[in-house]
Write a protein that holds these residues in place. Sequence first.
Motif, PDB file in Angstrom:
ATOM      1  N   TYR A   1      21.242  67.428  37.683  1.00  0.00           N
ATOM      2  CA  TYR A   1      22.484  67.591  36.921  1.00  0.00           C
ATOM      3  C   TYR A   1      23.423  68.576  37.606  1.00  0.00           C
ATOM      4  O   TYR A   1      24.638  68.363  37.656  1.00  0.00           O
ATOM      5  CB  TYR A   1      22.184  68.039  35.495  1.00  0.00           C
ATOM      6  CG  TYR A   1      21.709  66.922  34.605  1.00  0.00           C
ATOM      7  CD1 TYR A   1      22.543  65.831  34.336  1.00  0.00           C
ATOM      8  CD2 TYR A   1      20.452  66.937  34.033  1.00  0.00           C
ATOM      9  CE1 TYR A   1      22.107  64.797  33.537  1.00  0.00           C
ATOM     10  CE2 TYR A   1      20.012  65.906  33.222  1.00  0.00           C
ATOM     11  CZ  TYR A   1      20.850  64.835  32.980  1.00  0.00           C
ATOM     12  OH  TYR A   1      20.427  63.808  32.191  1.00  0.00           O
ATOM     13  N   LEU A   2      22.845  69.684  38.126  1.00  0.00           N
ATOM     14  CA  LEU A   2      23.700  70.698  38.757  1.00  0.00           C
ATOM     15  C   LEU A   2      24.399  70.123  39.977  1.00  0.00           C
ATOM     16  O   LEU A   2      25.558  70.443  40.263  1.00  0.00           O
ATOM     17  CB  LEU A   2      22.862  71.925  39.150  1.00  0.00           C
ATOM     18  CG  LEU A   2      22.451  72.832  37.992  1.00  0.00           C
ATOM     19  CD1 LEU A   2      21.464  73.886  38.441  1.00  0.00           C
ATOM     20  CD2 LEU A   2      23.674  73.500  37.364  1.00  0.00           C
ATOM     21  N   GLU A   3      23.708  69.207  40.725  1.00  0.00           N
ATOM     22  CA  GLU A   3      24.317  68.654  41.933  1.00  0.00           C
ATOM     23  C   GLU A   3      25.327  67.552  41.623  1.00  0.00           C
ATOM     24  O   GLU A   3      26.373  67.440  42.266  1.00  0.00           O
ATOM     25  CB  GLU A   3      23.224  68.082  42.852  1.00  0.00           C
ATOM     26  CG  GLU A   3      22.584  69.125  43.744  1.00  0.00           C
ATOM     27  CD  GLU A   3      21.288  68.610  44.341  1.00  0.00           C
ATOM     28  OE1 GLU A   3      21.164  67.371  44.516  1.00  0.00           O
ATOM     29  OE2 GLU A   3      20.399  69.432  44.601  1.00  0.00           O
ATOM     30  N   ASN A   4      25.014  66.689  40.651  1.00  0.00           N
ATOM     31  CA  ASN A   4      25.777  65.458  40.479  1.00  0.00           C
ATOM     32  C   ASN A   4      26.830  65.469  39.377  1.00  0.00           C
ATOM     33  O   ASN A   4      27.650  64.553  39.313  1.00  0.00           O
ATOM     34  CB  ASN A   4      24.821  64.297  40.221  1.00  0.00           C
ATOM     35  CG  ASN A   4      23.939  64.050  41.422  1.00  0.00           C
ATOM     36  OD1 ASN A   4      24.426  63.989  42.548  1.00  0.00           O
ATOM     37  ND2 ASN A   4      22.643  63.952  41.191  1.00  0.00           N
ATOM     38  N   THR A   5      26.797  66.499  38.520  1.00  0.00           N
ATOM     39  CA  THR A   5      27.731  66.493  37.388  1.00  0.00           C
ATOM     40  C   THR A   5      29.180  66.374  37.840  1.00  0.00           C
ATOM     41  O   THR A   5      29.942  65.559  37.318  1.00  0.00           O
ATOM     42  CB  THR A   5      27.549  67.771  36.559  1.00  0.00           C
ATOM     43  OG1 THR A   5      26.228  67.790  36.064  1.00  0.00           O
ATOM     44  CG2 THR A   5      28.503  67.794  35.397  1.00  0.00           C
ATOM     45  N   LYS A   6      29.522  67.171  38.836  1.00  0.00           N
ATOM     46  CA  LYS A   6      30.909  67.182  39.302  1.00  0.00           C
ATOM     47  C   LYS A   6      31.312  65.787  39.813  1.00  0.00           C
ATOM     48  O   LYS A   6      32.393  65.291  39.520  1.00  0.00           O
ATOM     49  CB  LYS A   6      31.063  68.218  40.410  1.00  0.00           C
ATOM     50  CG  LYS A   6      32.506  68.606  40.693  1.00  0.00           C
ATOM     51  CD  LYS A   6      32.812  69.942  40.053  1.00  0.00           C
ATOM     52  CE  LYS A   6      34.274  70.312  40.191  1.00  0.00           C
ATOM     53  NZ  LYS A   6      34.479  71.752  40.231  1.00  0.00           N
ATOM     54  N   LYS A   7      30.378  65.164  40.558  1.00  0.00           N
ATOM     55  CA  LYS A   7      30.655  63.842  41.118  1.00  0.00           C
ATOM     56  C   LYS A   7      30.816  62.793  40.022  1.00  0.00           C
ATOM     57  O   LYS A   7      31.733  61.989  40.021  1.00  0.00           O
ATOM     58  CB  LYS A   7      29.493  63.434  42.049  1.00  0.00           C
ATOM     59  CG  LYS A   7      29.901  63.238  43.496  1.00  0.00           C
ATOM     60  CD  LYS A   7      28.742  62.673  44.308  1.00  0.00           C
ATOM     61  CE  LYS A   7      27.502  63.542  44.216  1.00  0.00           C
ATOM     62  NZ  LYS A   7      26.323  63.015  44.898  1.00  0.00           N
ATOM     63  N   HIS A   8      29.877  62.795  39.056  1.00  0.00           N
ATOM     64  CA  HIS A   8      29.846  61.746  38.028  1.00  0.00           C
ATOM     65  C   HIS A   8      30.937  61.903  36.991  1.00  0.00           C
ATOM     66  O   HIS A   8      31.565  60.934  36.581  1.00  0.00           O
ATOM     67  CB  HIS A   8      28.486  61.740  37.315  1.00  0.00           C
ATOM     68  CG  HIS A   8      27.368  61.267  38.188  1.00  0.00           C
ATOM     69  ND1 HIS A   8      26.056  61.455  37.861  1.00  0.00           N
ATOM     70  CD2 HIS A   8      27.364  60.634  39.374  1.00  0.00           C
ATOM     71  CE1 HIS A   8      25.289  60.942  38.807  1.00  0.00           C
ATOM     72  NE2 HIS A   8      26.066  60.449  39.746  1.00  0.00           N
ATOM     73  N   THR A   9      31.128  63.121  36.500  1.00  0.00           N
ATOM     74  CA  THR A   9      32.009  63.297  35.341  1.00  0.00           C
ATOM     75  C   THR A   9      33.268  64.091  35.640  1.00  0.00           C
ATOM     76  O   THR A   9      34.254  63.971  34.910  1.00  0.00           O
ATOM     77  CB  THR A   9      31.272  64.040  34.211  1.00  0.00           C
ATOM     78  OG1 THR A   9      30.944  65.349  34.682  1.00  0.00           O
ATOM     79  CG2 THR A   9      29.992  63.338  33.810  1.00  0.00           C
ATOM     80  N   GLY A  10      33.258  64.934  36.677  1.00  0.00           N
ATOM     81  CA  GLY A  10      34.430  65.756  36.965  1.00  0.00           C
ATOM     82  C   GLY A  10      34.579  66.951  36.042  1.00  0.00           C
ATOM     83  O   GLY A  10      35.609  67.618  36.056  1.00  0.00           O
ATOM     84  N   ILE A  11      33.547  67.222  35.215  1.00  0.00           N
ATOM     85  CA  ILE A  11      33.607  68.384  34.317  1.00  0.00           C
ATOM     86  C   ILE A  11      32.834  69.530  34.960  1.00  0.00           C
ATOM     87  O   ILE A  11      31.675  69.357  35.331  1.00  0.00           O
ATOM     88  CB  ILE A  11      32.981  68.037  32.949  1.00  0.00           C
ATOM     89  CG1 ILE A  11      33.702  66.853  32.324  1.00  0.00           C
ATOM     90  CG2 ILE A  11      33.017  69.234  32.020  1.00  0.00           C
ATOM     91  CD1 ILE A  11      32.992  66.261  31.146  1.00  0.00           C
ATOM     92  N   PRO A  12      33.459  70.708  35.123  1.00  0.00           N
ATOM     93  CA  PRO A  12      32.741  71.808  35.782  1.00  0.00           C
ATOM     94  C   PRO A  12      31.643  72.413  34.914  1.00  0.00           C
ATOM     95  O   PRO A  12      30.663  72.925  35.443  1.00  0.00           O
ATOM     96  CB  PRO A  12      33.839  72.835  36.080  1.00  0.00           C
ATOM     97  CG  PRO A  12      34.968  72.486  35.183  1.00  0.00           C
ATOM     98  CD  PRO A  12      34.869  71.044  34.861  1.00  0.00           C
TER      99      PRO A  12
END
Lengths: 121, 187
Positions: free
Chosen positions: B125-136
């Motif tokens: 989640y820490l690696e991919n959240t930004k990629k998938h959702t754009g929410i910091p």
Amino acid sequence: MDSWEFILGYYNYWIAVFLAMAGMYIVIARGNLIKKLVGLNVFQSSVFILYISFGKVEGGTAPILTAGVDTYSNPLPHVLILTAIVVGVATTALGLALVVRIRDEYDTIEEDDIHSQDESM
Amino acid sequence: MEAWIDIIILFFMAVTVFAIARLRNLLAVVMLGGIYSLLAASIFVVMDAVDVAFTEASVGAGISTILFIGTLALTTRIEKKPAHTPLLPLIVVCITGAVLIFGTLDAAVYGDPQSPAMQDVAPYYLENTKKHTGIPNVVTAVLASYRGYDTLGEVTVIFTAGIGVILLLGSWRRGISASTRRKEEEE
């Protein structure tokens, strides 16, 4: 120094266990229904503290992605507990509504009095 | 320094709970409950769980305390002296606590970056959240995006509890409560 580190490493868990047991004691030893609900809330919060303690990472920061930071605490316990807090308040509200109804019906919120009224009926 | 803040706040919480268990004035108990929640919120900030701290401070210390005070206004403020000796509950609690403390010794040390909880899912989640959702904010992203349906389920739980409270306390129900029935019988 070693024993100090050992205590520091488990201190959070031990306090959480103490709080849980104090809450459980209030629930089973006290007869007043409102007091029981407060004890239940104490128990619940202790579990929250235990979960969040498992998620803490030494030197980490809050899991909000920022440039220049690469150590974050574990976000998943936070998500679980966020849900648990809100559900906990919902159950507390329901419990308190039950207390008010019991008081309407029995004119008391002490467990012993309710039992004796039930038996005399 | 952070360790000391942690130790002191948790110690305060233990003292607060001790006072809650001893006091019989229910208003004081409820107020101490509010203090307990606020201390919990502070300890969550120390442990980097800022979202949880917000929720605990507003919902745990705020709304719960108001609900309890409302119930006190509708019922009674003083707890009766306990009729039984607290010996048996004390024994049960001590044994359970001892077993639980024995269990904690197997857990990963507080703050350990290699703990099992930090191994598989959390780094994903820490690696991919930004990629998938754009929410910091990862917590928000998991709560509202990845696990959005679970949050919908949570809303269902709250809705159900709300219906329960309305059914229990609604004005149509109170009209036929025992106290009014008793009055009718007296007449």
